[in-house]
Write a protein that holds these residues in place. Sequence first.
Motif, PDB file in Angstrom:
ATOM      1  N   ASP A 280       0.855  -1.190   0.000  1.00  0.00           N
ATOM      2  CA  ASP A 280       0.000   0.000   0.000  1.00  0.00           C
ATOM      3  C   ASP A 280       0.891   1.240   0.000  1.00  0.00           C
ATOM      4  O   ASP A 280       1.690   1.440   0.924  1.00  0.00           O
ATOM      5  CB  ASP A 280      -0.858  -0.070   1.279  1.00  0.00           C
TER       6      ASP A 280
ATOM      7  N   ALA B 150      -2.469   8.388  -8.667  1.00  0.00           N
ATOM      8  CA  ALA B 150      -3.116   8.210  -9.980  1.00  0.00           C
ATOM      9  C   ALA B 150      -4.505   8.839  -9.878  1.00  0.00           C
ATOM     10  O   ALA B 150      -5.466   8.190  -9.491  1.00  0.00           O
ATOM     11  CB  ALA B 150      -3.217   6.714 -10.302  1.00  0.00           C
TER      12      ALA B 150
ATOM     13  N   GLY C  82     -11.303  10.001  -5.804  1.00  0.00           N
ATOM     14  CA  GLY C  82     -11.993   8.920  -6.514  1.00  0.00           C
ATOM     15  C   GLY C  82     -11.764   7.618  -5.796  1.00  0.00           C
ATOM     16  O   GLY C  82     -11.546   7.602  -4.585  1.00  0.00           O
TER      17      GLY C  82
ATOM     18  N   GLY D  93      -9.793   3.527  -5.944  1.00  0.00           N
ATOM     19  CA  GLY D  93      -8.433   3.004  -6.117  1.00  0.00           C
ATOM     20  C   GLY D  93      -7.403   3.676  -5.231  1.00  0.00           C
ATOM     21  O   GLY D  93      -7.682   4.025  -4.073  1.00  0.00           O
TER      22      GLY D  93
ATOM     23  N   PRO E  49       2.642   4.462  -7.828  1.00  0.00           N
ATOM     24  CA  PRO E  49       1.785   3.293  -8.031  1.00  0.00           C
ATOM     25  C   PRO E  49       1.869   2.916  -9.516  1.00  0.00           C
ATOM     26  O   PRO E  49       2.537   3.608 -10.292  1.00  0.00           O
ATOM     27  CB  PRO E  49       0.393   3.834  -7.688  1.00  0.00           C
ATOM     28  N   ASN E  50       1.193   1.851  -9.918  1.00  0.00           N
ATOM     29  CA  ASN E  50       1.174   1.461 -11.339  1.00  0.00           C
ATOM     30  C   ASN E  50       0.040   2.244 -12.017  1.00  0.00           C
ATOM     31  O   ASN E  50      -1.071   1.739 -12.189  1.00  0.00           O
ATOM     32  CB  ASN E  50       0.958  -0.048 -11.468  1.00  0.00           C
ATOM     33  N   ILE E  51       0.384   3.462 -12.402  1.00  0.00           N
ATOM     34  CA  ILE E  51      -0.609   4.418 -12.929  1.00  0.00           C
ATOM     35  C   ILE E  51      -1.397   3.813 -14.102  1.00  0.00           C
ATOM     36  O   ILE E  51      -0.812   3.161 -14.982  1.00  0.00           O
ATOM     37  CB  ILE E  51       0.116   5.708 -13.407  1.00  0.00           C
TER      38      ILE E  51
ATOM     39  N   GLY F 120      -5.466   0.192 -13.121  1.00  0.00           N
ATOM     40  CA  GLY F 120      -6.639  -0.252 -12.367  1.00  0.00           C
ATOM     41  C   GLY F 120      -7.900   0.118 -13.135  1.00  0.00           C
ATOM     42  O   GLY F 120      -8.175  -0.433 -14.213  1.00  0.00           O
ATOM     43  N   ILE F 121      -8.610   1.083 -12.599  1.00  0.00           N
ATOM     44  CA  ILE F 121      -9.887   1.523 -13.181  1.00  0.00           C
ATOM     45  C   ILE F 121      -9.709   1.965 -14.653  1.00  0.00           C
ATOM     46  O   ILE F 121     -10.606   1.784 -15.468  1.00  0.00           O
ATOM     47  CB  ILE F 121     -10.466   2.661 -12.302  1.00  0.00           C
ATOM     48  N   TYR F 122      -8.537   2.498 -15.012  1.00  0.00           N
ATOM     49  CA  TYR F 122      -8.300   2.991 -16.379  1.00  0.00           C
ATOM     50  C   TYR F 122      -7.845   1.903 -17.357  1.00  0.00           C
ATOM     51  O   TYR F 122      -7.583   2.179 -18.529  1.00  0.00           O
ATOM     52  CB  TYR F 122      -7.334   4.175 -16.367  1.00  0.00           C
TER      53      TYR F 122
HETATM   54  N1  AR6 Z   1      -1.338   1.508  -3.007  1.00  0.00           N
HETATM   55  C1  AR6 Z   1      -0.706   1.225  -4.154  1.00  0.00           C
HETATM   56  N2  AR6 Z   1      -1.361   0.905  -5.288  1.00  0.00           N
HETATM   57  C2  AR6 Z   1      -2.702   0.826  -5.227  1.00  0.00           C
HETATM   58  C3  AR6 Z   1      -3.440   1.088  -4.048  1.00  0.00           C
HETATM   59  C4  AR6 Z   1      -2.690   1.436  -2.889  1.00  0.00           C
HETATM   60  N3  AR6 Z   1      -3.279   1.729  -1.738  1.00  0.00           N
HETATM   61  N4  AR6 Z   1      -4.761   0.928  -4.339  1.00  0.00           N
HETATM   62  C5  AR6 Z   1      -4.851   0.563  -5.624  1.00  0.00           C
HETATM   63  N5  AR6 Z   1      -3.613   0.488  -6.165  1.00  0.00           N
HETATM   64  P1  AR6 Z   1      -6.328   2.890  -9.867  1.00  0.00           P
HETATM   65  P2  AR6 Z   1      -6.082   4.266 -12.478  1.00  0.00           P
HETATM   66  C6  AR6 Z   1      -3.181   0.138  -7.538  1.00  0.00           C
HETATM   67  O1  AR6 Z   1      -7.634   2.283 -10.245  1.00  0.00           O
HETATM   68  O2  AR6 Z   1      -6.193   2.975 -13.182  1.00  0.00           O
HETATM   69  C7  AR6 Z   1      -9.497   6.659  -9.403  1.00  0.00           C
HETATM   70  O3  AR6 Z   1     -10.865   6.618  -9.139  1.00  0.00           O
HETATM   71  C8  AR6 Z   1      -4.120  -0.678  -8.392  1.00  0.00           C
HETATM   72  O4  AR6 Z   1      -4.015  -2.064  -8.098  1.00  0.00           O
HETATM   73  O5  AR6 Z   1      -6.160   3.423  -8.502  1.00  0.00           O
HETATM   74  O6  AR6 Z   1      -4.998   5.216 -12.864  1.00  0.00           O
HETATM   75  C9  AR6 Z   1      -9.046   8.015  -9.888  1.00  0.00           C
HETATM   76  O7  AR6 Z   1      -9.741   9.065  -9.253  1.00  0.00           O
HETATM   77  C10 AR6 Z   1      -3.590  -0.357  -9.790  1.00  0.00           C
HETATM   78  O8  AR6 Z   1      -2.507  -1.231 -10.115  1.00  0.00           O
HETATM   79  O9  AR6 Z   1      -5.939   4.127 -10.871  1.00  0.00           O
HETATM   80  C11 AR6 Z   1      -9.345   7.937 -11.352  1.00  0.00           C
HETATM   81  O10 AR6 Z   1     -10.700   8.241 -11.615  1.00  0.00           O
HETATM   82  C12 AR6 Z   1      -3.014   1.056  -9.643  1.00  0.00           C
HETATM   83  O11 AR6 Z   1      -2.987   1.338  -8.250  1.00  0.00           O
HETATM   84  C13 AR6 Z   1      -9.061   6.496 -11.693  1.00  0.00           C
HETATM   85  O12 AR6 Z   1      -9.233   5.780 -10.476  1.00  0.00           O
HETATM   86  C14 AR6 Z   1      -3.859   2.113 -10.345  1.00  0.00           C
HETATM   87  O13 AR6 Z   1      -5.214   1.804 -10.161  1.00  0.00           O
HETATM   88  C15 AR6 Z   1      -7.644   6.308 -12.153  1.00  0.00           C
HETATM   89  O14 AR6 Z   1      -7.492   4.990 -12.611  1.00  0.00           O
END
Ligand code: AR6
Length: 177
Positions: free
Chosen positions: A14, A26, A34, A36, A122-124, A127-129
Amino acid sequence: MSHNTDKITVVKGDITKITVDVIVNAANTSLLGGGGVDGAIHRAGGPEILEGCRNILAKQGGCKVGEAVITTAGKLAAKYVIHTVGPVWNGGKNHEIEKLESCYYNALRLAAENGCRSIAFPNISTGIYRFPKELAAQISIRVITQFLMADTTLTQVKIVCFDDDNFRLVNQLVMQA
Ligand code: AR6
């Protein structure tokens, strides 16, 4: 291991628990939080981060895809949070690769400009994107190693992977680099 990958550490976990000068978020173009990692950073850092984002919004009206802005880290151990907006994956025909490269580059540049010596990513967009994880991992390592060749401010870059796939993929690339 090359000289530049000595400065890169791959961590599973985390990002809000990592002690570095600056943590990268991200975010989305609204900067208002948001799910994630964005949700986790705002929850752990408290309302000061959102206040910082609102000040930036008032000045420049949000953050474009590929760009980055910096705020306080509130209650987190870090000094700052850099918010960058990754691209939504749309099949790769919408300059997603260049936009993700810009996220990493602009976050590193902003960190160095603010005198940071250590940074956690993080791995920008993975996740959601829905950006393909292997391609995203390649982009992250390429931009980070190139940046470290030219910059001497940053001495430590941590890539914090939340899921097993990203951890495996990024680790493999760092070992090969
Ligand atoms: N620590 C490290 N990495 C994490 C954590 C954490 N606590 N939680 C999730 N991840 P995402 P995106 C990882 O969806 O794809 C948001 O709603 C996760 O497993 O967080 O860039 C924003 O507001 C994944 O590998 O970001 C935007 O609307 C990585 O972080 C949207 O999501 C990125 O996943 C951005 O989507």
